[in-house]
Design an enzyme around this catalytic site. Sequence first.
Site, PDB file in Angstrom:
ATOM      1  N   HIS A 121       8.263  12.948  -7.845  1.00 30.52           N
ATOM      2  CA  HIS A 121       7.365  12.461  -6.779  1.00 30.52           C
ATOM      3  C   HIS A 121       7.153  13.525  -5.691  1.00 30.52           C
ATOM      4  O   HIS A 121       8.122  14.119  -5.230  1.00 30.52           O
ATOM      5  CB  HIS A 121       8.014  11.207  -6.179  1.00 30.52           C
ATOM      6  CG  HIS A 121       7.213  10.516  -5.164  1.00 30.52           C
ATOM      7  ND1 HIS A 121       7.575  10.469  -3.842  1.00 30.52           N
ATOM      8  CD2 HIS A 121       6.052   9.839  -5.257  1.00 30.52           C
ATOM      9  CE1 HIS A 121       6.673   9.777  -3.167  1.00 30.52           C
ATOM     10  NE2 HIS A 121       5.743   9.376  -4.004  1.00 30.52           N
ATOM     11  N   SER A 145       0.377   9.107  -9.961  1.00 27.68           N
ATOM     12  CA  SER A 145       1.523   8.276  -9.582  1.00 27.68           C
ATOM     13  C   SER A 145       1.632   7.093 -10.547  1.00 27.68           C
ATOM     14  O   SER A 145       0.793   6.931 -11.433  1.00 27.68           O
ATOM     15  CB  SER A 145       1.431   7.842  -8.119  1.00 27.68           C
ATOM     16  OG  SER A 145       0.538   6.794  -7.966  1.00 27.68           O
ATOM     17  N   ASP A 179      -6.095  11.846   4.188  1.00 30.52           N
ATOM     18  CA  ASP A 179      -5.162  11.666   3.074  1.00 30.52           C
ATOM     19  C   ASP A 179      -5.070  10.185   2.726  1.00 30.52           C
ATOM     20  O   ASP A 179      -4.651   9.387   3.546  1.00 30.52           O
ATOM     21  CB  ASP A 179      -3.790  12.173   3.561  1.00 30.52           C
ATOM     22  CG  ASP A 179      -2.709  12.057   2.526  1.00 30.52           C
ATOM     23  OD1 ASP A 179      -3.006  11.898   1.338  1.00 30.52           O
ATOM     24  OD2 ASP A 179      -1.524  12.147   2.925  1.00 30.52           O
ATOM     25  N   MET A 180      -5.468   9.832   1.539  1.00 27.43           N
ATOM     26  CA  MET A 180      -5.454   8.398   1.191  1.00 27.43           C
ATOM     27  C   MET A 180      -5.075   8.156  -0.268  1.00 27.43           C
ATOM     28  O   MET A 180      -5.371   8.950  -1.150  1.00 27.43           O
ATOM     29  CB  MET A 180      -6.840   7.793   1.413  1.00 27.43           C
ATOM     30  CG  MET A 180      -7.889   8.427   0.520  1.00 27.43           C
ATOM     31  SD  MET A 180      -9.338   7.382   0.341  1.00 27.43           S
ATOM     32  CE  MET A 180      -9.961   7.978  -1.242  1.00 27.43           C
ATOM     33  N   ALA A 181      -4.425   7.023  -0.509  1.00 29.27           N
ATOM     34  CA  ALA A 181      -4.257   6.530  -1.872  1.00 29.27           C
ATOM     35  C   ALA A 181      -5.615   5.968  -2.305  1.00 29.27           C
ATOM     36  O   ALA A 181      -6.427   5.575  -1.457  1.00 29.27           O
ATOM     37  CB  ALA A 181      -3.205   5.430  -1.887  1.00 29.27           C
ATOM     38  N   LYS A 229     -15.841   2.026  -7.297  1.00 24.41           N
ATOM     39  CA  LYS A 229     -15.890   3.395  -6.737  1.00 24.41           C
ATOM     40  C   LYS A 229     -14.489   3.998  -6.655  1.00 24.41           C
ATOM     41  O   LYS A 229     -14.260   5.135  -7.072  1.00 24.41           O
ATOM     42  CB  LYS A 229     -16.559   3.375  -5.362  1.00 24.41           C
ATOM     43  CG  LYS A 229     -17.963   2.804  -5.399  1.00 24.41           C
ATOM     44  CD  LYS A 229     -18.588   2.818  -4.024  1.00 24.41           C
ATOM     45  CE  LYS A 229     -19.914   2.068  -4.043  1.00 24.41           C
ATOM     46  NZ  LYS A 229     -20.575   2.078  -2.740  1.00 24.41           N
ATOM     47  N   GLY A 311      -8.474  10.816   9.628  1.00 23.70           N
ATOM     48  CA  GLY A 311      -7.110  11.353   9.704  1.00 23.70           C
ATOM     49  C   GLY A 311      -6.622  11.587  11.115  1.00 23.70           C
ATOM     50  O   GLY A 311      -5.453  11.952  11.313  1.00 23.70           O
TER      51      GLY A 311
END
Length: 354
Positions: A121, A145, A179-181, A229, A311
Amino acid sequence: MKNEVEVVDAARLFDLIQQKLVKAGLPNTQANEVSKHLVFADACGIHSHGAVRVEYYAERISKGGVTLTPQLALEQTGPATGIFHGDNGIGQYVCDEALKEAIKLAHDTGLSLVGVSKMSHSGALSYYVKKAAEQDLIGIAMCQSDPMVVPFGGSDNYFGTNPIAFSAPRKEAPPVVFDMATSVQAWGKILDARSKNEQIPSHWAVDDQGKATTDPYEVKGLLPIAGPKGYGLMMMVDVLAGTLLGLPFGKQVSSMYTDLTEKRNLGQVFLMIDPKRFTDLDDFKEKIDQMVEELHQTSPAPGVEKVLYPGELAQITYEKYMQQGIPIATSIYQYLISPDVHYDQFSGKDSFAK
Ligand code: NAI
């Protein structure tokens, strides 16, 4: 249940994490890098990827699920491309070493695409792209992930929460770092709702039938952001950070808790762009400043105090917590100050178990 926190100075938090990881068996240099990364995440308010991970890392390190002396090597495959072999070392250290190569290559050639092959990870991706922007590059990072997200319209998990991070340098201010999942929420937010006995919004997750659920105990899969999307973006991440590197993809990607004695074989990718090859660097950075300024001047919607750049919340939080101390859940703090390496609670755990 009340969420109690301890406010911990960044330097002390670093020491506590570092000592725990070294005690688990991680060599000093690697423990230093992981500790820097986790403190950064907590300082940005990304608590899902900060000190909360130490116990899990310590258990995986102790049980052999991470290579402690990885043979790292960049296999350069073209003027601007390469595969950085991570030998299943600890993700933050492997990625930081890979990033150095990607940055160097981008400065040399104007552009670089470096895939990180086989690691554990890798944490919060903003850590890496921020470093790239601090060296006047545009940075993009993506990684694989655990398969915890249902495909759009599906009811079985297939892709991971596959995050994407982006950065751009500015003239005087710290870089823009987004920064995003690609899932609506991280799994940690479901756990948080369980611990507080709260319902979750219906657009976060589904039950075992693929039906939207508001009961955090019924969750069997997470949902992609913005339906089809986000689903498409997830696939893009998996193709670039997995398939392109010859790694397992989709539901074959290893799960975090299945077997902590096994290596994870995860992939990540760095795309670095040197703005100087396209435009004047100072002019570019000034225009990013101008963009931020124009966003700040945009009239806020009702109930919103100010429009922030993507951000910016993390940057504001970072500056505040580095000055005032970082809030860490008391249960995590207690573990960090304890003499114990780990409590043997992650191996074989079903992430979705009630
Ligand atoms: P999030 O939903 O908390 O934030 C996403 C982005 O939106 C951030 O850049 C945040 O600063 C920004 N943002 C939030 N509110 C804002 C506002 N009002 N105005 C402007 N910008 C705003 O993040 P998410 O999706 O929960 O991801 C958390 C972390 O998890 C990331 O660091 C990601 O890299 C990491 N992650 C890592 C994985 C791994 O396997 N290594 C897997 C999945 C996520």
